[in-house]
Design an enzyme around this catalytic site. Structure first.
Site, mmCIF file in Angstrom:
data_model
loop_
_atom_site.group_PDB
_atom_site.id
_atom_site.type_symbol
_atom_site.label_atom_id
_atom_site.label_comp_id
_atom_site.label_asym_id
_atom_site.label_seq_id
_atom_site.Cartn_x
_atom_site.Cartn_y
_atom_site.Cartn_z
ATOM 1 N N GLY A 71 0.829 -1.198 0.000
ATOM 2 C CA GLY A 71 0.000 0.000 0.000
ATOM 3 C C GLY A 71 0.856 1.237 0.000
ATOM 4 O O GLY A 71 2.083 1.168 -0.125
ATOM 5 N N GLY A 75 1.799 4.435 2.226
ATOM 6 C CA GLY A 75 1.691 5.069 3.537
ATOM 7 C C GLY A 75 1.705 6.571 3.389
ATOM 8 O O GLY A 75 1.676 7.103 2.279
ATOM 9 N N LYS A 120 9.085 -0.016 4.489
ATOM 10 C CA LYS A 120 8.460 1.272 4.213
ATOM 11 C C LYS A 120 9.502 2.191 3.600
ATOM 12 O O LYS A 120 10.542 2.429 4.211
ATOM 13 C CB LYS A 120 7.934 1.841 5.525
ATOM 14 N N ASP A 169 -0.889 11.086 15.344
ATOM 15 C CA ASP A 169 -1.579 10.677 14.114
ATOM 16 C C ASP A 169 -2.296 9.342 14.303
ATOM 17 O O ASP A 169 -2.180 8.432 13.485
ATOM 18 C CB ASP A 169 -0.593 10.610 12.949
#
Ligand SMILES: *[C@@H]1O[C@H](CO)[C@@H](O)[C@H](O)[C@H]1NC(C)=O
Ligand SMILES: *[C@@H]1O[C@H](CO)[C@@H](O)[C@H](O)[C@H]1NC(C)=O
Ligand SMILES: *[C@@H]1O[C@H](CO)[C@@H](O)[C@H](O)[C@H]1NC(C)=O
Ligand SMILES: *[C@@H]1O[C@H](CO)[C@@H](O)[C@H](O)[C@H]1NC(C)=O
Length: 763
Positions: free
Chosen positions: A535, A537, A556, A653
């Site tokens: 995905g 981020g 990531k 967050d």
């Protein structure tokens, strides 16, 4: 079997055939269960077989508890969905070889539990029996397994009711044999995987008394029912005669005991001494095969004596009540995984015995048991006395005196309300600069220095690595990700949370979070192939990778374009490398090469929370239990960030897409790119750059840039509403100004002006 066939041969052939068929059938059945409820000589019970009581209430057979591979002989209810064991024969002496384990009657009539060709039993009834080979063993419908004379079944030599484990069934006795002095008491399992005797027991107080008590380590009483007046217990009357059970107390020259019967024979009931030190009465009345708790004592887990073991602290009202004191670690990590803290905690560094030792203050606790009093004129006097006494492990002082403790500290409880006292615990010097007075100074130093040095060192190391790479051309000094073994290597690096060593590491050794070569990261993700992409981020794509050992990881990448990337990267590396909590995603390593900044995480197979709660079909996979577990896990993770990790961290967050789910759907908070460290005493800070996600930001942060731990609490609140309602906060309704929060708010205050204008209530 031939014994049966011979007389049959004289009957007609038809009958003979019928019986032959029965014989074959009964032999066939023997693979699964021995016919009937009786075990006779020469007919051993193998691991695959069971004995079932006459009307099918109870089963006796072999089992493996929980995730254990060890084999035990025990009795359980036949018709309950979950096997719950009411008796275990060899609780201290498990078998291990399934193929050759068996229960048999020996030549002298005793029951023996054997394995292989060994003659030494793992368990036996070990009686001197009067008659040779004329015993049999039978399982009764009350759950009692008896060894009796096969020719006179009323002569009972031994019964399992006289040797209870952790369960008290109706009809069994709990008490003391006055002739042998032996007590029949319930002793808890060590934990759900291990039936070995645990720390907690339940039984009669003494042979002269009529009260039932709970004890720790067979000696320290921590709960009592009060005396029996023939109908009720004086302290806890609910225990004796309630709507299910009727207690009877018998005391004569031979024995004193309690037994109980069930008010309606179609009910079932049992008392169980559980591994967390509570005595529980469970009942089944009608309906589905699940137990209903009828009573449980003590009501608070923190009233269980020494639940958390030596140097463990019990936190009231917490789902995971035990923790080790700072500078201590669990005696057995394995046990703590099944919530078994009986092993307690041990020091990471031994005491020096002398001037080098120091004291660590713990505020507002209920003081541990077994204190000694010492006359001291003031607190300083008390401290010096403890310092000079090598066996002293802690002291406490108040205006009326000095208390000291020697040896292990048991039963230490952190109170959640005021009213406790302060205790000073002796720890090895050089791991803790603070004494009580200047603790705040340490906080300031930690808050200011550590992040600063961390940043400087991380920058320096990246610069250094780049230089090195330039000098050596393409030669790579980083680890090879593909062949890395995180399971063993990381233990050396990332094995604690709060120690000063770890803080040092955070400064100096922060860069020792494994660094990997770009090449190997690329290989692990098949050249960052689209198939491996998980995905996108906040700051770049996330890929799945696989190592040679089969371990899966998440990778990531911070996009090169984003100007924010570098600061976020630094932030995330430093922060997360130090955090270790089961509800936080774990950072395993990083890669800084060819202008790439890459973080390597543990892989979460079940994606993130938003994937489930907002999807009309997938949301059904999360039932209320799962949702409560997820909510609780997130709360634990946040609590750790705010309070229990040494650096107070504000995540800034929190939202469903940042809550990842592991293979068992346990939540883990991820994405620390926006997280901030604040000093130990600061709870609030200000920023000019307001970043976060609209809909989860608290109003004072979104408008004024003011953030504090309360900002996370606000986001958590939104998250909570979203998990419960399955609706997104923003985009909840076509009406832009009506979000989930306002909707819920208006549910409670429908007449406020905002709500009435939104819903046109005043028209
Ligand atoms: C013991 O059992 C064996 C068969 O298992 C039998 O032959 C023998 O007669 C029995 N002895 C006694 C004393 O009952
Ligand atoms: C429990 O009691 C025994 C003796 O009664 C003692 O040796 C043992 O150390 C105690 N266990 C703990 C954890 O204190
Ligand atoms: C026992 O319980 C069953 C089922 O609840 C009920 O039908 C029966 O009447 C009860 N018997 C007595 C003696 O109370
Ligand atoms: C002070 O300590 C004594 C023991 O030395 C204890 O009995 C007493 O409860 C303590 N007082 C207060 C107010 O905590």
């Amino acid at each position: 079997m031939s014994v049966i066939i011979i007389p049959l041969a004289t009957y007609t052939t038809k009958l003979w055939l019928l019986f032959a068929l029965l014989l074959v059938l009964s032999h066939y059945r023997a693979c699964f269960s021995i016919a009937g409820d009786t075990l006779s000589t020469g007919q051993p019970l193998s691991v695959k077989e069971t004995i079932v009581s006459e009307s099918g209430n109870f089963v006796l057979g072999f089992f493996r508890p929980g995730t254990s591979s060890k084999i035990y002989l025990g009795i359980w209810y036949n018709d309950f969905d979950v096997k719950d064991f009411v008796w275990v024969a060899n609780r201290e002496n498990p078998l291990s070889v399934a193929s050759s384990s068996r229960l048999e009657l020996s030549e002298d009539g005793n029951l023996l539990l054997l394995e292989g060709s060994s003659k030494t039993p793992f368990w036996s009834t070990n009686l001197a029996l009067p008659l040779k080979n004329s015993t049999e063993a039978a399982l009764g419908d009350d759950g009692n397994f008896v060894l009796r004379d096969s020719s006179n079944q009323n002569t009972i030599f031994w019964e399992s009711f006289d040797h209870p484990t952790d369960t008290w069934l109706p009809g069994a006795k709990l008490g003391i044999d006055k002739i042998t002095g032996k007590s029949k008491q319930l002793i808890s399992w060590k934990n759900s995987n291990d039936p070995a005797p645990g720390m907690f027991s339940f039984g009669l107080d003494s042979d002269r008394s009529s009260q039932l008590i709970l004890e720790w380590n067979r000696s320290q009483e921590y709960w009592s029912s009060g005396f029996w007046d023939g109908k009720y217990f004086s302290i806890f009357p609910e225990m004796g005669n309630n709507k299910i059970s009727n207690f009877i107390f018998v005391s004569n020259e031979n024995e004193s005991y309690f037994t109980y019967s069930i008010s309606n024979s179609s009910f079932r009931s049992k008392f169980i001494m559980n591994s967390s030190g509570e005595i529980q009465q469970l009942a089944w009345l009608t309906g589905p095969s699940v137990w209903n708790p009828l009573l449980s004592q003590p009501t608070e887990l923190s009233d269980v004596f020494s639940l958390c073991g030596a140097f463990g602290v019990c936190h009231e009202n917490s789902p995971s009540p035990c923790e080790c004191l700072e500078f201590f670690e669990p005696f057995s990590i394995e046990d703590t995984r099944v919530d078994d803290w009986s092993g307690g905690c041990v020091r990471k560094n031994p005491l020096q015995c002398g001037k080098e030792d120091e004291f660590m203050q713990i505020k507002n606790v209920k003081l541990p048991a077994n204190a000694k009093e010492y006359t001291a004129v003031n607190g300083w006097n008390c401290e010096v006395f403890c310092l000079n006494n090598c066996s002293c492990t802690a002291y406490a002082y108040n205006n009326s005196g000095c208390m000291i403790w020697e040896g292990a500290l048991l039963n230490l409880q952190q109170l959640s309300y005021d009213g406790g006292q302060h205790i000073y615990i002796k720890i090895a010097g050089d791991q803790h600069q603070s004494t009580k007075g200047n603790k705040w100074k340490v906080w300031v130093i930690v808050a200011v220095l550590v992040p600063a040095t961390g940043l400087v060192l991380c920058l320096f190391s990246i610069w250094f690595l780049r230089r090195k790479l330039k000098r050596k051309g393409e030669e790579v000094s980083s680890n090879d990700l593909l062949s890395f073994d995180f399971n063993t290597e990381l233990h050396a690096i990332n094995d604690g949370t709060n120690t000063k060593e770890n803080l040092k590491k955070m400064g100096k050794k922060d860069v020792e979070l494994p660094l990997f070569s770009y090449e190997s990261v690329s290989a692990a993700t098949k050249n960052f192939s689209a198939a491996n992409k998980l995905g996108e981020g906040g700051f770049g794509p996330v890929y799945k990778g696989k190592l040679l050992r089969g371990q899966e990881i998440a990778i990531k990448m911070l996009s090169k374009g984003s100007g924010q990337g570098f600061e976020e990267f630094r932030n995330e590396t430093i922060l997360i490398a130090k955090l270790q909590h089961r509800n936080l995603v774990r950072l395993l390593g990083c890669c800084v090469e060819q202008d790439e900044k890459i973080l390597i995480y543990e892989y979460m197979p079940n994606k993130s929370l938003d994937f489930y709660i907002f999807d009309p079909i997938k949301k059904k996979m999360l039932d209320w239990d799962a949702r409560i577990r997820i909510i609780e896990g997130i709360a634990q993770g946040i609590l750790y960030l705010h309070q229990h990790s040494r650096l107070r961290i504000i995540h800034r967050d929190l939202k469903p897409s940042n809550i990842l789910l592991d293979s068992e759907m346990n939540p883990k908070i991820s994405d620390f790119g926006l997280a901030r460290i604040v000093g130990g005493n600061d709870t609030q800070a200000n920023t000019h750059r307001i970043v976060g996600t609209y809909g989860y930001m608290s109003p004072e942060y979104a408008m004024e840039g003011l953030y504090s731990i309360k900002s996370d609490v606000f986001s958590f609140g939104v998250l909570l509403l979203e998990i419960v309602s399955g609706k997104k906060n923003t985009g909840f309704n076509k009406n832009e100004s009506l979000n989930l929060l306002i909707y819920v708010c208006c549910f409670y205050t429908p007449t406020s002006s905002l709500c009435s204008s939104l819903f046109n209530l005043n028209t």
